[in-house]
Design a protein around this motif. Structure first.
Motif, PDB file in Angstrom:
ATOM      1  N   ARG A 269     -82.679  28.932  84.300  1.00  0.00           N
ATOM      2  CA  ARG A 269     -82.393  29.553  83.009  1.00  0.00           C
ATOM      3  C   ARG A 269     -80.882  29.543  82.746  1.00  0.00           C
ATOM      4  NH1 ARG A 269     -83.453  35.735  82.431  1.00  0.00           N
ATOM      5  NH2 ARG A 269     -81.521  35.578  83.611  1.00  0.00           N
ATOM      6  N   GLN A 270     -80.131  29.907  83.808  1.00  0.00           N
ATOM      7  CA  GLN A 270     -78.685  29.927  83.682  1.00  0.00           C
ATOM      8  C   GLN A 270     -78.153  28.546  83.301  1.00  0.00           C
ATOM      9  OE1 GLN A 270     -77.581  33.108  84.007  1.00  0.00           O
ATOM     10  NE2 GLN A 270     -75.942  32.115  82.850  1.00  0.00           N
ATOM     11  N   ALA A 271     -78.755  27.518  83.991  1.00  0.00           N
ATOM     12  CA  ALA A 271     -78.318  26.150  83.716  1.00  0.00           C
ATOM     13  C   ALA A 271     -78.594  25.777  82.268  1.00  0.00           C
ATOM     14  CB  ALA A 271     -79.031  25.185  84.663  1.00  0.00           C
ATOM     15  N   ALA A 272     -79.746  26.209  81.775  1.00  0.00           N
ATOM     16  CA  ALA A 272     -80.121  25.901  80.395  1.00  0.00           C
ATOM     17  C   ALA A 272     -79.144  26.549  79.424  1.00  0.00           C
ATOM     18  CB  ALA A 272     -81.545  26.389  80.124  1.00  0.00           C
ATOM     19  N   ILE A 273     -78.813  27.827  79.708  1.00  0.00           N
ATOM     20  CA  ILE A 273     -77.867  28.528  78.828  1.00  0.00           C
ATOM     21  C   ILE A 273     -76.508  27.844  78.850  1.00  0.00           C
ATOM     22  CG2 ILE A 273     -76.612  30.695  78.499  1.00  0.00           C
ATOM     23  CD1 ILE A 273     -79.136  32.106  79.616  1.00  0.00           C
ATOM     24  N   THR A 274     -76.074  27.526  80.085  1.00  0.00           N
ATOM     25  CA  THR A 274     -74.769  26.883  80.213  1.00  0.00           C
ATOM     26  C   THR A 274     -74.714  25.575  79.426  1.00  0.00           C
ATOM     27  OG1 THR A 274     -74.732  27.765  82.432  1.00  0.00           O
ATOM     28  CG2 THR A 274     -73.025  26.171  81.890  1.00  0.00           C
ATOM     29  N   SER A 275     -75.800  24.803  79.571  1.00  0.00           N
ATOM     30  CA  SER A 275     -75.759  23.500  78.894  1.00  0.00           C
ATOM     31  C   SER A 275     -75.798  23.686  77.384  1.00  0.00           C
ATOM     32  CB  SER A 275     -76.883  22.586  79.385  1.00  0.00           C
ATOM     33  OG  SER A 275     -78.096  22.971  78.811  1.00  0.00           O
ATOM     34  N   GLU A 276     -76.532  24.715  76.926  1.00  0.00           N
ATOM     35  CA  GLU A 276     -76.568  24.995  75.500  1.00  0.00           C
ATOM     36  C   GLU A 276     -75.161  25.357  74.993  1.00  0.00           C
ATOM     37  OE1 GLU A 276     -79.467  27.865  73.557  1.00  0.00           O
ATOM     38  OE2 GLU A 276     -80.730  26.817  75.033  1.00  0.00           O
ATOM     39  N   VAL A 277     -74.516  26.269  75.761  1.00  0.00           N
ATOM     40  CA  VAL A 277     -73.176  26.707  75.368  1.00  0.00           C
ATOM     41  C   VAL A 277     -72.226  25.518  75.325  1.00  0.00           C
ATOM     42  CG1 VAL A 277     -71.163  28.063  76.063  1.00  0.00           C
ATOM     43  CG2 VAL A 277     -73.458  29.066  76.183  1.00  0.00           C
ATOM     44  N   SER A 278     -72.329  24.682  76.382  1.00  0.00           N
ATOM     45  CA  SER A 278     -71.365  23.570  76.425  1.00  0.00           C
ATOM     46  C   SER A 278     -71.632  22.577  75.300  1.00  0.00           C
ATOM     47  CB  SER A 278     -71.395  22.891  77.797  1.00  0.00           C
ATOM     48  OG  SER A 278     -72.580  22.159  77.928  1.00  0.00           O
ATOM     49  N   GLU A 279     -72.909  22.479  74.903  1.00  0.00           N
ATOM     50  CA  GLU A 279     -73.221  21.601  73.767  1.00  0.00           C
ATOM     51  C   GLU A 279     -72.574  22.128  72.493  1.00  0.00           C
ATOM     52  OE1 GLU A 279     -77.488  21.096  73.494  1.00  0.00           O
ATOM     53  OE2 GLU A 279     -77.420  20.139  75.486  1.00  0.00           O
ATOM     54  N   ILE A 280     -72.728  23.467  72.316  1.00  0.00           N
ATOM     55  CA  ILE A 280     -72.144  24.080  71.108  1.00  0.00           C
ATOM     56  C   ILE A 280     -70.624  23.898  71.102  1.00  0.00           C
ATOM     57  CG2 ILE A 280     -71.725  26.275  69.925  1.00  0.00           C
ATOM     58  CD1 ILE A 280     -74.517  27.120  70.972  1.00  0.00           C
ATOM     59  N   VAL A 281     -70.031  24.203  72.294  1.00  0.00           N
ATOM     60  CA  VAL A 281     -68.577  24.073  72.397  1.00  0.00           C
ATOM     61  C   VAL A 281     -68.150  22.635  72.115  1.00  0.00           C
ATOM     62  CG1 VAL A 281     -66.614  24.207  73.971  1.00  0.00           C
ATOM     63  CG2 VAL A 281     -68.356  26.000  73.976  1.00  0.00           C
ATOM     64  N   ALA A 282     -68.928  21.690  72.694  1.00  0.00           N
ATOM     65  CA  ALA A 282     -68.581  20.277  72.501  1.00  0.00           C
ATOM     66  C   ALA A 282     -68.700  19.901  71.021  1.00  0.00           C
ATOM     67  CB  ALA A 282     -69.509  19.408  73.365  1.00  0.00           C
ATOM     68  N   GLY A 283     -69.772  20.455  70.393  1.00  0.00           N
ATOM     69  CA  GLY A 283     -69.992  20.166  68.980  1.00  0.00           C
ATOM     70  C   GLY A 283     -68.844  20.702  68.126  1.00  0.00           C
ATOM     71  N   ALA A 284     -68.440  21.976  68.454  1.00  0.00           N
ATOM     72  CA  ALA A 284     -67.352  22.610  67.700  1.00  0.00           C
ATOM     73  C   ALA A 284     -66.064  21.816  67.871  1.00  0.00           C
ATOM     74  CB  ALA A 284     -67.170  24.043  68.174  1.00  0.00           C
ATOM     75  N   ALA A 285     -65.841  21.370  69.138  1.00  0.00           N
ATOM     76  CA  ALA A 285     -64.618  20.614  69.421  1.00  0.00           C
ATOM     77  C   ALA A 285     -64.614  19.309  68.625  1.00  0.00           C
ATOM     78  CB  ALA A 285     -64.525  20.333  70.924  1.00  0.00           C
ATOM     79  N   ALA A 286     -65.812  18.685  68.509  1.00  0.00           N
ATOM     80  CA  ALA A 286     -65.892  17.419  67.787  1.00  0.00           C
ATOM     81  C   ALA A 286     -65.552  17.613  66.314  1.00  0.00           C
ATOM     82  CB  ALA A 286     -67.314  16.838  67.949  1.00  0.00           C
ATOM     83  N   LEU A 287     -65.972  18.804  65.756  1.00  0.00           N
ATOM     84  CA  LEU A 287     -65.705  19.082  64.358  1.00  0.00           C
ATOM     85  C   LEU A 287     -64.202  19.245  64.088  1.00  0.00           C
ATOM     86  CD1 LEU A 287     -68.501  21.511  63.121  1.00  0.00           C
ATOM     87  CD2 LEU A 287     -68.084  19.146  62.437  1.00  0.00           C
ATOM     88  N   GLN A 288     -63.539  19.929  65.078  1.00  0.00           N
ATOM     89  CA  GLN A 288     -62.108  20.196  64.922  1.00  0.00           C
ATOM     90  C   GLN A 288     -61.271  18.913  64.879  1.00  0.00           C
ATOM     91  OE1 GLN A 288     -60.934  22.965  67.906  1.00  0.00           O
ATOM     92  NE2 GLN A 288     -61.595  24.738  66.707  1.00  0.00           N
ATOM     93  N   ASP A 289     -61.788  17.933  65.590  1.00  0.00           N
ATOM     94  CA  ASP A 289     -60.975  16.713  65.701  1.00  0.00           C
ATOM     95  C   ASP A 289     -60.762  16.021  64.358  1.00  0.00           C
ATOM     96  OD1 ASP A 289     -60.578  17.045  68.298  1.00  0.00           O
ATOM     97  OD2 ASP A 289     -62.137  15.658  69.007  1.00  0.00           O
TER      98      ASP A 289
END
Lengths: 289, 144
Positions: A269-289
């Motif tokens: 479950r923790q892994a799933a949450i982490t990967s979700e968070v990192s996806e969101i963070v990665a997505g947000a970072a992509a938008l900023q670029d």
């Protein structure tokens, strides 16, 4: 890697097994308590009847000869072994231990008289001659069932079809120490007579009313019945003890397994949450670029 | 009076254990009374009433079949069943007697051993009834 749903499913099935083994443990604990009480009530009779028989044989002048071993020189000696097992499995090594013990004691082709379904099914498929099938309910041994078996044994022995009877059952030394054991039923043990010298201080010489033969005709069937009943009761108590122990360890195992699965599940479950968070963070970072 | 140690054992329980002055019961050869210092004997016990005489008074019980062994200072009686009169279920015994008598009367094709079994069942039931009757009849005297 297992998904969270896989783990959840496994946990559910383990939990279900846990419920079953837990319930079976409770049931066999209750049954064991009852069986032990029966055993305690029977034990004085069981022991006294064996001692008395030994005593009578030892001091008899010329005891009822037909009950003794008068066929020693017979070329082909027919030996029949009663094997007491349970009707049901899930009793740890209980049935297996009895069956293995009986197999070691009886070469292939031997005559057996299985009591209990597990033993019967096992021996049916192997190279043994099954003499008779006693529908002894192993739920709760009764004296009348023991009487039937004893009468059958006495009849087969006297008619000369079988030369020796013995019984394999499980002795309960304690709840955790169960051991298969074999005792002889017929012919009566003449070894006891050899022990006569050792007990010579006991000078009782029995007289028989009305005469030796008729006394032995009554005494021997009673003795056999007593021994068989004792063996049935003890085997039954052993079965319950074995089942209780087996179910106890199964329950413990399931609990342990559940604990481990919970850890794996949490990690997943923790892994799933982490990967979700990192996806969101990665997505947000992509938008900023 | 001198006493002898007596044990009455059944597969279901230790029925009686204690010092007795005399024991009276039925063997296949007839009634027999055992007192202290009886000679060692082995015999078959038949269906009947056992009378136990102790210092405290007499007790009676219904016995089923079995055998007895008397040795120096000790008597052991092994029977299938033993009951004190107050334990006997009269209704059950009456029904058993009825069943056995019905079998004996109606089943003409029964084998010899079946007939013998029915007879024994009837005898056991009658014996139980006799034992319980004895208890109810003599109860007032016992209290007195």
């Amino acid at each position: 890697m297992e998904t969270m749903r896989d783990i959840r499913n496994r946990m559910r099935s383990v939990r279900q097994s846990l419920q079953i083994t837990g319930a079976m443990k409770l049931i066999s604990t209750a049954k064991l308590r009852k069986a032990r009480r029966r055993l305690d009530e029977t034990l004085p009779y069981f022991q006294a009847i064996r001692e008395t028989m030994r005593d009578i044989i030892m001091h008899a002048q010329a005891p009822g000869e037909k009950w003794f071993d008068t066929r020693k020189d017979k070329a082909e000696r027919k030996v029949c072994t009663l094997v007491i097992t349970a009707d049901k499995g899930l009793a740890g090594g209980y049935n297996n231990a009895v069956i293995r013990y009986a197999e070691a004691a009886c070469p292939p082709g031997s005559i057996l008289l299985p009591i209990g379904q597990v033993g019967k099914r096992y021996f049916l498929e192997r190279d043994f001659v099954l003499l008779e099938d006693f529908a002894v309910s192993r739920k709760e041994p009764s004296v009348s069932e023991a009487k039937d078996v004893a009468a059958f044994a006495a009849d087969q022995f006297l008619s000369g079809r079988i030369d020796e009877f013995r019984v394999v059952f499980t002795r309960m030394h304690s709840t955790v120490k169960l051991e298969p054991e074999m005792i002889g039923l017929l012919p009566l043990d003449q070894g006891a007579i050899a022990a006569r010298a050792r007990h010579s201080q006991d000078t009782d010489v029995y007289s028989y009313e009305p005469d030796e033969d008729s006394v032995f005709d009554v005494l021997v069937p009673h003795y056999l019945k007593g021994i068989i009943y004792g063996a049935l009761v003890e085997a039954f108590a052993s079965e319950q003890a074995a089942r209780m122990t087996a179910m106890d360890s199964a329950t413990k195992n399931a609990e342990e397994m559940l604990g481990r699965l919970r850890l794996v599940y949490n990690r997943a479950r923790q892994a799933a949450i982490t990967s979700e968070v990192s996806e969101i963070v990665a997505g947000a970072a992509a938008l900023q670029d | 009076m001198s006493t002898i140690h007596c044990e009455v054992l059944t597969p279901y329980r230790r029925f009686f254990s204690g010092e007795v002055e005399s024991l009276l019961f039925v063997t296949h050869d007839g009634e027999i009374e055992i007192l202290a210092d009886h000679e060692p004997i082995a015999s078959a016990v038949g269906i009947g009433i056992l009378r136990i005489r102790t210092e405290g008074g007499d007790k009676r019980a219904a016995l089923s079949e079995g055998f007895v062994r008397v040795k120096t200072g000790r008597v052991d009686i092994f029977v299938d069943a033993a009951e004190w009169p107050e334990e006997i279920e009269v209704e059950r015994a009456e029904k058993a007697l009825e069943r056995a008598e019905k079998r004996l009367a109606e089943d003409t094709e029964a084998q010899a051993w079946q007939v013998a079994a029915s007879r024994r069942a009837a005898a056991r039931a009658r014996n139980r009834l006799a034992a319980s009757r004895w208890a109810t009849e003599s109860a007032p005297q016992q209290e007195a």
